[in-house]
Design a protein around this motif. Structure first.
Motif, short mmCIF file in Angstrom:
data_model
loop_
_atom_site.label_atom_id
_atom_site.label_comp_id
_atom_site.label_asym_id
_atom_site.label_seq_id
_atom_site.Cartn_x
_atom_site.Cartn_y
_atom_site.Cartn_z
N GLU A 13 34.46 52.37 51.96
CA GLU A 13 34.63 51.70 50.69
C GLU A 13 35.95 50.94 50.61
O GLU A 13 35.99 49.83 50.08
CB GLU A 13 34.51 52.70 49.54
N TYR A 14 37.01 51.51 51.13
CA TYR A 14 38.31 50.83 51.09
C TYR A 14 38.29 49.59 51.98
O TYR A 14 38.78 48.54 51.58
CB TYR A 14 39.43 51.79 51.51
N HIS A 15 37.70 49.72 53.14
CA HIS A 15 37.60 48.57 54.04
C HIS A 15 36.83 47.44 53.36
O HIS A 15 37.23 46.28 53.41
CB HIS A 15 36.93 48.98 55.36
N HIS A 16 35.74 47.78 52.72
CA HIS A 16 34.95 46.77 52.01
C HIS A 16 35.78 46.16 50.88
O HIS A 16 35.79 44.94 50.71
CB HIS A 16 33.67 47.40 51.47
N TRP A 17 36.46 47.00 50.11
CA TRP A 17 37.28 46.52 49.00
C TRP A 17 38.37 45.56 49.48
O TRP A 17 38.65 44.56 48.83
CB TRP A 17 37.89 47.73 48.28
N LEU A 18 38.95 45.88 50.64
CA LEU A 18 40.02 45.04 51.19
C LEU A 18 39.52 43.72 51.76
O LEU A 18 40.21 42.72 51.66
CB LEU A 18 40.71 45.78 52.34
N THR A 19 38.36 43.72 52.36
CA THR A 19 37.95 42.58 53.17
C THR A 19 36.85 41.71 52.58
O THR A 19 36.68 40.57 53.03
CB THR A 19 37.48 43.05 54.57
N VAL A 20 36.11 42.20 51.62
CA VAL A 20 35.01 41.42 51.05
C VAL A 20 35.38 41.03 49.63
O VAL A 20 35.56 41.89 48.78
CB VAL A 20 33.69 42.22 51.05
N PRO A 21 35.54 39.73 49.39
CA PRO A 21 35.92 39.32 48.03
C PRO A 21 34.84 39.71 47.03
O PRO A 21 33.66 39.68 47.34
CB PRO A 21 36.04 37.80 48.12
N PRO A 22 35.26 40.11 45.83
CA PRO A 22 34.26 40.48 44.82
C PRO A 22 33.44 39.26 44.42
O PRO A 22 33.94 38.15 44.45
CB PRO A 22 35.09 41.00 43.65
N TRP A 23 32.21 39.52 44.04
CA TRP A 23 31.34 38.45 43.58
C TRP A 23 31.87 37.97 42.25
O TRP A 23 32.18 38.75 41.35
CB TRP A 23 29.92 38.94 43.42
N LYS A 24 32.00 36.68 42.13
CA LYS A 24 32.45 36.10 40.87
C LYS A 24 31.52 34.94 40.54
O LYS A 24 31.23 34.12 41.40
CB LYS A 24 33.88 35.61 40.98
N PRO A 25 31.07 34.87 39.29
CA PRO A 25 30.19 33.75 38.92
C PRO A 25 30.98 32.44 38.98
O PRO A 25 32.19 32.43 38.77
CB PRO A 25 29.77 34.08 37.50
N PRO A 26 30.31 31.35 39.27
CA PRO A 26 31.01 30.07 39.28
C PRO A 26 31.48 29.72 37.87
O PRO A 26 30.86 30.11 36.88
CB PRO A 26 29.97 29.08 39.77
N LEU A 27 32.60 29.02 37.80
CA LEU A 27 33.09 28.60 36.50
C LEU A 27 32.16 27.54 35.93
O LEU A 27 31.64 26.71 36.68
CB LEU A 27 34.50 28.03 36.63
N PRO A 28 31.94 27.55 34.63
CA PRO A 28 31.09 26.51 34.04
C PRO A 28 31.82 25.17 34.14
O PRO A 28 33.04 25.12 34.18
CB PRO A 28 30.93 26.95 32.59
N PRO A 29 31.06 24.09 34.16
CA PRO A 29 31.71 22.78 34.23
C PRO A 29 32.50 22.53 32.94
O PRO A 29 32.18 23.05 31.88
CB PRO A 29 30.55 21.80 34.35
N ALA A 30 33.56 21.75 33.08
CA ALA A 30 34.37 21.41 31.92
C ALA A 30 33.54 20.58 30.95
O ALA A 30 32.71 19.76 31.38
CB ALA A 30 35.60 20.63 32.36
N PRO A 31 33.74 20.77 29.67
CA PRO A 31 32.98 19.96 28.70
C PRO A 31 33.40 18.49 28.84
O PRO A 31 34.54 18.20 29.17
CB PRO A 31 33.36 20.54 27.35
N GLU A 32 32.45 17.65 28.59
CA GLU A 32 32.75 16.22 28.66
C GLU A 32 33.64 15.83 27.50
O GLU A 32 33.46 16.28 26.38
CB GLU A 32 31.46 15.41 28.64
N ASP A 33 34.62 15.00 27.79
CA ASP A 33 35.55 14.53 26.77
C ASP A 33 34.96 13.27 26.12
O ASP A 33 34.81 12.25 26.77
CB ASP A 33 36.90 14.23 27.42
N PRO A 34 34.58 13.35 24.85
CA PRO A 34 33.97 12.19 24.20
C PRO A 34 34.95 11.01 24.07
O PRO A 34 34.52 9.88 23.95
CB PRO A 34 33.54 12.70 22.83
N ALA A 35 36.24 11.28 24.12
CA ALA A 35 37.23 10.19 23.99
C ALA A 35 37.40 9.42 25.29
O ALA A 35 37.99 8.35 25.30
CB ALA A 35 38.56 10.76 23.55
#
Length: 140
Positions: free
Chosen positions: A117-139
């Motif tokens: 478990e420690y080896h996995h924790w050290l070497t495998v990055p945790p799954w993270k959802p992709p960031l949502p796209p930035a909202p479009e700037d109407p200006a």
């Protein structure tokens, strides 16, 4: 999916020096302890698990150098194994390695479970959802 590690040398090959890990663990315990600001949410299952995992791995590493600590390493390993077993399977599961905590092989080698478990924790990055796209700037 990663493959099972072969032993302590493989498990701790990328681990920080024990002094640095001790300081990091003490800091984490302090951050999650009773002095945690009231405006912070209570410690999560994953935060509690990280403390148990890192503590068990640190004690295991110390016991490799000082066999008198073997009893403490075994106790910490069993605590992590029981914690992960109690979380079960599915979305609430906390174990991340290839072999689950309730597998028969860990009955005779709970410290091996910590190493996996420690080896996995050290070497495998945790799954993270992709960031949502930035909202479009109407200006724009």
């Amino acid at each position: 999916m990663t493959t099972p590690i072969r032993g302590a040398r493989d498990a701790y090959a990328e681990a920080p020096p024990t002094a640095r890990e001790t300081v990091a663990l003490l800091r984490l315990r302090r951050e999650l302890g009773p002095d945690r600001p009231s405006y912070y949410p209570p410690a999560s299952v994953n935060e509690i698990r990280e403390v148990l995992l890192r503590e068990a791995a640190l004690i295991d590493r110390l016991a490799l150098a000082d066999p008198e600590a073997n009893g403490d390493a075994l106790k910490a390993a069993l605590e992590l194994k029981e914690f992960d077993t109690g979380q079960g399977l599915g979305p609430g599961a906390t174990f991340e390695g290839v072999i689950p905590p309730y597998a028969d092989q860990w009955n005779d080698d709970p410290r091996g479970y910590v190493r996996q478990e420690y080896h996995h924790w050290l070497t495998v990055p945790p799954w993270k959802p992709p960031l949502p796209p930035a909202p479009e700037d109407p200006a724009a």
